[in-house]
Design a protein around this motif. Structure first.
Motif, PDB file in Angstrom:
ATOM      1  N   GLU A 130     -34.034  29.272-103.636  1.00  0.00           N
ATOM      2  CA  GLU A 130     -35.118  29.545-102.678  1.00  0.00           C
ATOM      3  C   GLU A 130     -36.049  30.658-103.184  1.00  0.00           C
ATOM      4  O   GLU A 130     -37.069  30.950-102.563  1.00  0.00           O
ATOM      5  CB  GLU A 130     -34.546  29.959-101.310  1.00  0.00           C
ATOM      6  CG  GLU A 130     -33.946  28.806-100.540  1.00  0.00           C
ATOM      7  CD  GLU A 130     -33.271  29.245 -99.256  1.00  0.00           C
ATOM      8  OE1 GLU A 130     -33.562  30.343 -98.760  1.00  0.00           O
ATOM      9  OE2 GLU A 130     -32.420  28.493 -98.759  1.00  0.00           O
ATOM     10  N   CYS A 136     -34.262  30.776 -88.358  1.00  0.00           N
ATOM     11  CA  CYS A 136     -34.394  30.773 -89.826  1.00  0.00           C
ATOM     12  C   CYS A 136     -35.875  30.644 -90.125  1.00  0.00           C
ATOM     13  O   CYS A 136     -36.529  29.699 -89.651  1.00  0.00           O
ATOM     14  CB  CYS A 136     -33.599  29.601 -90.402  1.00  0.00           C
ATOM     15  SG  CYS A 136     -34.003  29.198 -92.114  1.00  0.00           S
ATOM     16  N   SER A 137     -36.417  31.572 -90.905  1.00  0.00           N
ATOM     17  CA  SER A 137     -37.860  31.551 -91.182  1.00  0.00           C
ATOM     18  C   SER A 137     -38.268  30.285 -91.933  1.00  0.00           C
ATOM     19  O   SER A 137     -39.367  29.770 -91.745  1.00  0.00           O
ATOM     20  CB  SER A 137     -38.269  32.797 -91.973  1.00  0.00           C
ATOM     21  OG  SER A 137     -37.539  32.880 -93.165  1.00  0.00           O
ATOM     22  N   VAL A 166     -26.788  30.434 -88.777  1.00  0.00           N
ATOM     23  CA  VAL A 166     -28.077  30.370 -88.076  1.00  0.00           C
ATOM     24  C   VAL A 166     -28.187  29.024 -87.350  1.00  0.00           C
ATOM     25  O   VAL A 166     -27.361  28.127 -87.553  1.00  0.00           O
ATOM     26  CB  VAL A 166     -29.272  30.614 -89.027  1.00  0.00           C
ATOM     27  CG1 VAL A 166     -29.300  32.069 -89.467  1.00  0.00           C
ATOM     28  CG2 VAL A 166     -29.246  29.675 -90.216  1.00  0.00           C
ATOM     29  N   CYS A 193     -38.508  30.794 -97.353  1.00  0.00           N
ATOM     30  CA  CYS A 193     -37.626  31.747 -96.680  1.00  0.00           C
ATOM     31  C   CYS A 193     -38.210  33.139 -96.919  1.00  0.00           C
ATOM     32  O   CYS A 193     -38.467  33.511 -98.069  1.00  0.00           O
ATOM     33  CB  CYS A 193     -36.235  31.646 -97.280  1.00  0.00           C
ATOM     34  SG  CYS A 193     -35.270  33.158 -97.062  1.00  0.00           S
ATOM     35  N   HIS A 194     -38.402  33.890 -95.853  1.00  0.00           N
ATOM     36  CA  HIS A 194     -39.067  35.198 -95.996  1.00  0.00           C
ATOM     37  C   HIS A 194     -38.229  36.187 -96.816  1.00  0.00           C
ATOM     38  O   HIS A 194     -38.776  37.133 -97.367  1.00  0.00           O
ATOM     39  CB  HIS A 194     -39.364  35.795 -94.611  1.00  0.00           C
ATOM     40  CG  HIS A 194     -38.151  36.277 -93.872  1.00  0.00           C
ATOM     41  ND1 HIS A 194     -37.103  35.454 -93.525  1.00  0.00           N
ATOM     42  CD2 HIS A 194     -37.803  37.512 -93.443  1.00  0.00           C
ATOM     43  CE1 HIS A 194     -36.186  36.167 -92.906  1.00  0.00           C
ATOM     44  NE2 HIS A 194     -36.570  37.411 -92.845  1.00  0.00           N
ATOM     45  N   CYS A 209     -31.046  39.065 -94.205  1.00  0.00           N
ATOM     46  CA  CYS A 209     -31.604  38.047 -93.319  1.00  0.00           C
ATOM     47  C   CYS A 209     -31.253  38.520 -91.906  1.00  0.00           C
ATOM     48  O   CYS A 209     -30.085  38.491 -91.514  1.00  0.00           O
ATOM     49  CB  CYS A 209     -30.968  36.689 -93.614  1.00  0.00           C
ATOM     50  SG  CYS A 209     -31.390  35.460 -92.370  1.00  0.00           S
TER      51      CYS A 209
END
Ligand code: 13P
Ligand code: SF4
Length: 312
Positions: A198, A84-85, A59, A170-171, A263
């Motif tokens: 995370e 990247c969220s 990413v 992070c979603h 992702c």
């Protein structure tokens, strides 16, 4: 039909290029990697490579880090939309204000942040070295940890610190459900739960092992257990299954209806797009010289500290 793998291999040789790949990409992309790893390993490889050209199948913040470490080299990303969220959850201007509200604090930023946020940081860390980096500061030092609140909370818990945390996440990891773990544990009572830091604390509190993607993979290789419940992005399963074909891996899901903790940013990387980077020099990562010079300082600090910790 184009044989992307042959074309990529040929172009790599003629252009003296290397392909860096993160574990969350699709299997066929992982299979063309010169370096396949977690954020720390990829940054370390980027720092040492003699190649003229780097294609980063990961990413954007990862490719940016490679560019900061190699300002004179050409760095490409297969898809410019690979954001990247977690990085997006920390806009640099808002973070600068947060920093102003904590005047005598030092800043530790997780590598999943923009180059602009890195310029506001004293040191960078990754999921594999976060505890060591935090512990490199005196116990009474006031610290800000950004942008991942889950990782920051986890490090606060295990280090006994009280770092001020930026409220980002992070979603993918933030959405992993404890209900899914309970369901899998009921079905596979002997399976060990391994989780990326995370994830939320409610998930981490049940984990038998917590670590970066590389650390999770290594754990499954070394363990004599045969079943693992995996709380991270699905891409890592490719290497886990490849290295331990006799073991079973069950992914913790985001909701009751799918097993797809993808992702979407990582999954934008394809062989064809890697070919386009190599053949047409498409999607070069370009950064302001001033940003490069400022962001390099906390990244190099992390790499130097990591070298010491990895020798211990
Ligand atoms: P790792 O450094 O553990 O590979 O993590 C990178 C990442 O983006 C996790 O979501
Ligand atoms: Fe960012 Fe989350 Fe994707 Fe990792 S999994 S790259 S933290 S959005």
């Amino acid at each position: 039909m184009t044989n992307w793998i042959n074309e990529i291999e040929q172009l790599k040789r003629t252009k003296n290029a290397v392909i860096l790949v993160h574990y969350y990409t699709v299997p066929e992309v992982q299979d063309v990697a010169d370096c396949l790893g977690d954020s720390l390993a990829l940054a370390q490889f980027a720092q040492q490579t003699n190649a003229d050209m780097i294609v980063f199948a990961g990413v954007y913040f990862m490719a940016e880090t490679a560019k900061i470490l190699n300002p004179t080299k050409k760095v490409y990303i297969p898809d410019l939309e690979s954001g990247c969220s977690l990085s997006n959850s920390c806009p640099a201007d808002e973070f600068a204000l947060f920093k102003e509200q904590h005047p005598d604090y030092k800043v530790i930023s997780y590598i999943n942040c923009s180059a602009a946020v890195k310029t506001l940081s004293d040191v960078i860390c990754t999921s594999s070295n976060a505890l060591n980096i935090v512990n490199s500061f005196p116990k009474d030092e006031k610290l800000i940890f950004a942008p991942d609140k889950n990782l920051g909370t986890y490090i606060n818990n295990i280090s006994g610190r009280n770092m001020a945390l930026w409220n980002g996440n992070c979603h993918v990891h933030n959405a992993l459900k404890v209900e899914s773990i309970i369901e899998l544990k009921t079905k596979y009572p002997d399976a060990l739960l391994i989780a990326h830091p995370e994830c939320q604390q409610i998930v981490l509190q049940f984990a038998d092992f917590i670590g970066s993607t590389t650390q999770l993979l290594d754990f499954t290789k070394k363990s004599d257990k045969k079943q693992f419940i995996v709380a991270t992005e699905t891409g890592i399963l490719h290497q886990m299954r490849k290295h331990s074909p006799d073991k079973e891996f069950f992914i913790v899901s985001m909701d009751a209806f799918c097993n797809c903790n993808d992702c979407e940013y990582m999954k934008l990387n394809t062989l064809e797009k890697i070919y386009n980077c190599l053949a047409f020099e498409k999607n070069e990562v370009l950064l302001d010289e001033e940003i490069i010079n400022k962001a390099k300082v906390p990244i190099l600090k992390m790499l130097n500290l990591s070298r010491i910790y990895q020798k211990l």
